[in-house]
Scaffold this motif. Structure first.
Motif, PDB file in Angstrom:
ATOM      1  N   ARG A  65       0.820  -1.122  -0.044  1.00 41.62           N
ATOM      2  CA  ARG A  65       0.158   0.048   0.006  1.00 41.62           C
ATOM      3  C   ARG A  65       0.780   1.439   0.090  1.00 41.62           C
ATOM      4  O   ARG A  65       2.097   1.367   0.233  1.00 41.62           O
ATOM      5  N   TRP A 116     -16.196   6.403  11.181  1.00 38.82           N
ATOM      6  CA  TRP A 116     -15.280   5.444  11.435  1.00 38.82           C
ATOM      7  C   TRP A 116     -15.135   4.529  10.113  1.00 38.82           C
ATOM      8  O   TRP A 116     -13.914   4.283   9.796  1.00 38.82           O
ATOM      9  N   GLY A 117     -16.117   4.030   9.859  1.00 40.93           N
ATOM     10  CA  GLY A 117     -16.386   3.014   8.762  1.00 40.93           C
ATOM     11  C   GLY A 117     -15.858   3.622   7.397  1.00 40.93           C
ATOM     12  O   GLY A 117     -15.131   3.285   6.715  1.00 40.93           O
ATOM     13  N   VAL A 118     -16.092   4.955   7.114  1.00 38.02           N
ATOM     14  CA  VAL A 118     -15.667   5.777   6.234  1.00 38.02           C
ATOM     15  C   VAL A 118     -14.321   5.985   6.148  1.00 38.02           C
ATOM     16  O   VAL A 118     -13.465   5.771   5.173  1.00 38.02           O
ATOM     17  N   MET A 144     -11.970   3.858   7.774  1.00 34.62           N
ATOM     18  CA  MET A 144     -11.309   2.790   7.292  1.00 34.62           C
ATOM     19  C   MET A 144     -11.701   2.430   5.990  1.00 34.62           C
ATOM     20  O   MET A 144     -10.813   1.661   5.366  1.00 34.62           O
ATOM     21  N   ALA A 145     -12.605   2.613   5.386  1.00 35.08           N
ATOM     22  CA  ALA A 145     -12.938   2.327   3.863  1.00 35.08           C
ATOM     23  C   ALA A 145     -11.869   3.275   3.034  1.00 35.08           C
ATOM     24  O   ALA A 145     -11.251   2.761   2.041  1.00 35.08           O
ATOM     25  N   LEU A 146     -11.734   4.340   3.284  1.00 33.69           N
ATOM     26  CA  LEU A 146     -10.805   5.160   2.680  1.00 33.69           C
ATOM     27  C   LEU A 146      -9.366   4.782   3.079  1.00 33.69           C
ATOM     28  O   LEU A 146      -8.524   4.425   1.908  1.00 33.69           O
ATOM     29  N   THR A 147      -8.926   4.146   3.981  1.00 37.86           N
ATOM     30  CA  THR A 147      -7.527   3.539   4.540  1.00 37.86           C
ATOM     31  C   THR A 147      -7.409   2.549   3.477  1.00 37.86           C
ATOM     32  O   THR A 147      -6.302   2.189   2.818  1.00 37.86           O
ATOM     33  N   TRP A 148      -8.359   1.504   3.365  1.00 37.88           N
ATOM     34  CA  TRP A 148      -8.313   0.179   2.388  1.00 37.88           C
ATOM     35  C   TRP A 148      -8.593   0.457   1.223  1.00 37.88           C
ATOM     36  O   TRP A 148      -8.036  -0.322   0.246  1.00 37.88           O
ATOM     37  N   ALA A 149      -9.101   1.349   0.598  1.00 31.07           N
ATOM     38  CA  ALA A 149      -9.240   1.819  -0.786  1.00 31.07           C
ATOM     39  C   ALA A 149      -8.178   2.116  -1.523  1.00 31.07           C
ATOM     40  O   ALA A 149      -7.678   1.825  -2.524  1.00 31.07           O
ATOM     41  N   TYR A 150      -6.988   2.557  -0.740  1.00 29.06           N
ATOM     42  CA  TYR A 150      -6.017   2.920  -1.500  1.00 29.06           C
ATOM     43  C   TYR A 150      -4.855   1.940  -0.961  1.00 29.06           C
ATOM     44  O   TYR A 150      -3.693   1.921  -1.275  1.00 29.06           O
TER      45      TYR A 150
END
Length: 188
Positions: free
Chosen positions: A64, A178-180, A182-188
């Motif tokens: 990542r 918090w979910g958003v 985490m989603a931003l973190t894993w999307a990249y």
């Protein structure tokens, strides 16, 4: 305030809350002295885990762009603080049984994520199950902080259902944010 008092705050609406509220820290002071340094902790720990543990933590974790991800996470955490203070004020004052002023709403918005920020230290250990369990426990403590903080800062202990309802609404918004993140973190 000592560490023992701070440790009791998630489980009691009487200990420590009035002392903090009585100090009336300004919103910029909360942002600069508490939110800013503590919100640096998760990005730093995530960067460490991604660059040092890599795939030992989770397959594909090492590949990542950690500089970019952690920068976005940090900025999003700061934005979330300001949004959550507004959400707390709006939700609580939307009920007829409770009310809270902006400084106390932002005090609660600054204190509630402390367990989550501190839980990022578990990223020192490259064990995914342990990391998930610690973060879930921190989320529970954060929920409890909001509930007992609302009881203390709103000054109304006879409207427990209104306090619970406001807590659920605030936590729903917080978990969504918090979910958003985490989603931003894993999307990249």
């Amino acid at each position: 305030m000592n560490l023992l008092t701070a440790a009791q705050m998630p489980f009691n609406h009487q200990v420590g809350w009035q002392e903090l509220s009585g100090r009336q820290p300004s919103i910029p002071a909360l942002a600069g002295w508490l939110v800013l340094p503590m919100s640096l902790l998760p990005p730093i720990m995530l960067y460490f885990a991604g660059t040092h543990h890599g795939d030992a933590l989770m397959p594909g974790f090492a590949d990542r762009e950690w500089r970019f991800i952690t920068t976005i996470l940090f900025l999003a955490e700061l934005l979330t603080f300001f949004m959550m203070g507004w959400v707390i004020h709006t939700v609580v004052n939307g009920t007829q049984a409770l009310s809270i002023d902006y400084p106390d709403a932002y005090l609660l918005a600054a204190l509630a994520p402390l367990p989550l920020w501190a839980s990022s230290l578990i990223l020192l250990i490259p064990n995914l199950l342990l990391n998930v369990l610690v973060v879930l426990a921190a989320l529970g403590v954060s929920c409890s902080l909001i509930y007992h903080g609302l009881q203390a800062l709103c000054g109304r202990h006879d409207h427990d259902m209104a306090t619970m309802s406001a807590t659920y609404t605030i936590m729903s918004a917080g978990v969504l944010a918090w979910g958003v993140l985490m989603a931003l973190t894993w999307a990249y």
